[in-house]
Every structure is written in C-alpha cells, then in structure tokens.
Design a protein around this motif. Structure first.
Motif: not given
Length: 352
Positions: A237-242
């Motif tokens: 999920w590194r592209g979705s930090p939240v």
C-alpha cells in the motif's frame, strides 16, 4: 481470505541518514535521475538482502551453538543434538507465527477506510508444511537419541505429542489452501496445546505450566506473525499512506495487549521454573536473561515506531522502525527455541 495478487516485491530500505523520497514507504526507485541518485538506489537495493542474510546467519548460529554456549561451565548434562533440535523448534515457532499472523492481520485490514483492494500473497500453506516437517524431524531425532524405532517413538509421551503437532500442521496447511482458511484455527489450537504439553514434562504443576505456555505462545505468534503481515501489506500500500498509517495504528493498539499477555505469562513462567540461586549459573537462567535483553530492545523499537506514527503523517519512518522490531523479534523466536532445549534448572538448584 488471502487470495489473488502476485507476491509483493522486495522492499528497498533506506539507510539511517537518508532522507525519504516524496513517495511513501521509500518511494519509487525509477523516478529519480543523476549518477549520485543511481548509486544511492543501487545501495538501497542491496541493503535489505544483506541485512536479512546477516540476520539469518546470526539466527542459525544462535540455534546451533546457543545451547552449548549457555551451558558452558554450569556442570549440567549435555543434551544430545541440542543444536539441531533448536533449529527444528525455531522453524516450528516461525510456522505458527506466520500462519496465525495471516489469520489475524486481515481482521485489522478489513475496517481500514480507503484501503487498496489488494492483498499480499499467503505464506500460510508453506509455513505450516515447513512446521510439520520440523515436527517430523524432531520425531526422527528423538528416535535416534533414544535408540527406538519410529513407531516405538510414537508411543512415547514426547513422540506422540510431536506426531499430533505434525498432523495438526498438515491439516492447517490444507485449511489454508481451501476456500475457508479460517478453519485452520482449530488445528493450530491443537498444535499450540500439544506443544505446551510437550514443553512441560516436569512433575511440579505441569498443567499450570502448560496453560501459561498456551497463552504465551499464542500471544508471541500473533505479535510476530501479525507484524510481518502488516509490514508486507504496508509495502503493498505504499501509494496509499493514509491507509498504511491507519493499519499500523490498528496493529499497534492490539500489540499493547499482546505485550501485556507476554509479560504476565513470561514472568509467571520464570518465577515458577527458575530457582533464584541458579539465575546466572544455569543454561536456562542465562538464556532467559538474553531473551529479556532482546525483549527490552524490541520494546524500545516498538515505542519508537509508535511515536513516529503519532508524530508523522508519512508512515515510512514508522515502517522502518517496525522492520527493525521485526528483525529483533526473529532473534527472540530463536532464543525462545533455545530456552525449550536447555536442561531444567531445578536439577542444579540447591534449594529444596
């Protein structure tokens, strides 16, 4: 529960003094330019394999030579094949952690809002099969040191429990590969119960000792395996930090209670099994002190990761701290395996 996407790629790590890129959890390697940046990227790509390789070699050395080193100068009897037994039990404990972690972590992932609809590849089947092979290896070793046949070994207390463990892990692997992987909870519970009984052949209150081990082993497996699954998912999920930050926060809140269970049962087990007059002069006491030192390091790293998570919106720094915690937890698993192999310290205690 865990189906679909190909395995998550090997996660590059940043050296301690390197500033993270704008992309969460380490950034994307291909978006930078320049010779210096290329050199840094190449260095990052080698960091993780080298560190993991070094940690693996250290763990193997601890498993093979730890029992002998800890027993040096204590006058305790030498345990035949102690190093091999430690390696096999390390594999068994790791298998339990991986499988239980994969059953726990999705329950933490499901409520995360805005999460990507992707999941890491399951390692549960391979882990449980490896654990079954480790239990079978212990049966063979037991037969060899006892000068018994395999079928005769099944009739002994330890041999029968190891057979139950091996069969339970095979059933757990079959459940993990089915459409209802949660069914593996039942055979895994049997495995933990059998291992707890196997670890307490002593005459003094073995039922109480086994009960403590059930709670301790379950909490340790959920902590270690759950953290690994969460870290793998955060990389995916590194592209979705939240979403990644929310997942780590949910795991951290659960980990507090797992830590409390570990501390309580570990303290009770130590007070029950280790006479105070042999804390420094028995292999069990020395190994326990080493485990406590490693757990102190884990505690510091866990607190640092939680502080970073609360302070920074970018979860990359907390992810890096948690990775270090995972490595030290792996060493704790190995030392815990040593603890199950060294002799009972009551044999050399002068206390009545």
């Amino acid at each position: 529960m865990l189906s679909g996407p190909p395995a998550d790629p090997a996660a590059p790590t940043l050296p301690a003094g390197t500033v993270p890129s704008a992309v969460p959890l380490g950034g994307e390697m291909g978006e930078t330019s320049g010779g210096a940046t290329g050199t840094t990227s190449a260095r990052r790509s080698w960091t993780t394999p080298l560190l993991l390789g070094a940690a693996g070699v250290l763990a193997l050395l601890i498993a093979l030579f730890g029992p002998g080193l800890m027993a040096g100068g204590t006058g305790e009897l030498r345990i035949p094949g102690a190093g091999l037994t430690t390696v096999l039990r390390t594999v068994l404990f790791a298998a339990l952690a991986l499988h239980l972690g994969e059953l726990l972590a999705p329950q933490l992932i499901r409520p995360v809002r805005g999460r990507p609809r992707t999941a890491v590849r399951s390692w549960a089947v391979l882990a449980s099969l490896a654990g079954a092979a480790a239990a079978a290896g212990q049966i063979v070793r037991l037969a060899a040191v006892s000068d018994l046949g395999i079928t005769e070994t099944y009739g002994t207390r330890e041999g029968g429990l190891l057979l139950l463990i091996a069969n339970g892990l095979v059933v757990a692997a079959l459940c993990a590969g089915s459409k209802r992987p949660a069914l593996a909870l039942a055979p895994l519970a049997v495995v933990i119960g059998a291992e707890a009984l196997r670890a307490h052949p002593e005459a003094y209150s073995p039922e109480f000792g086994a009960a403590l081990t059930v709670v301790h082993l379950t909490a340790a497996s959920l902590w270690t395996g759950g953290l690994l699954y969460v870290l793998r998912t955060m990389w995916l999920w590194r592209g979705s930090p939240v979403a990644a930050r929310a997942l780590l926060g949910r795991y951290a809140r659960l980990a507090i209670w797992l830590y409390v269970a570990l501390a309580a049962t570990g303290t009770a087990s130590a007070l029950r099994r280790l006479p105070l007059d042999v804390v420094f002069t028995s292999a069990y006491g020395r190994t326990l002190l080493l485990k406590l030192a490693l757990m102190a390091v884990v505690s510091v790293l866990a607190l640092a990761a939680r502080r970073r998570m609360l302070r920074d919106t970018d979860p990359s720094v907390a992810h890096r701290q948690a990775r270090r915690e995972q490595v030290v937890l792996g060493l704790v698993v190995v030392v815990s395996a040593v603890l199950t192999v060294v002799p009972d310290p009551h044999w050399i205690s002068l206390r009545p």
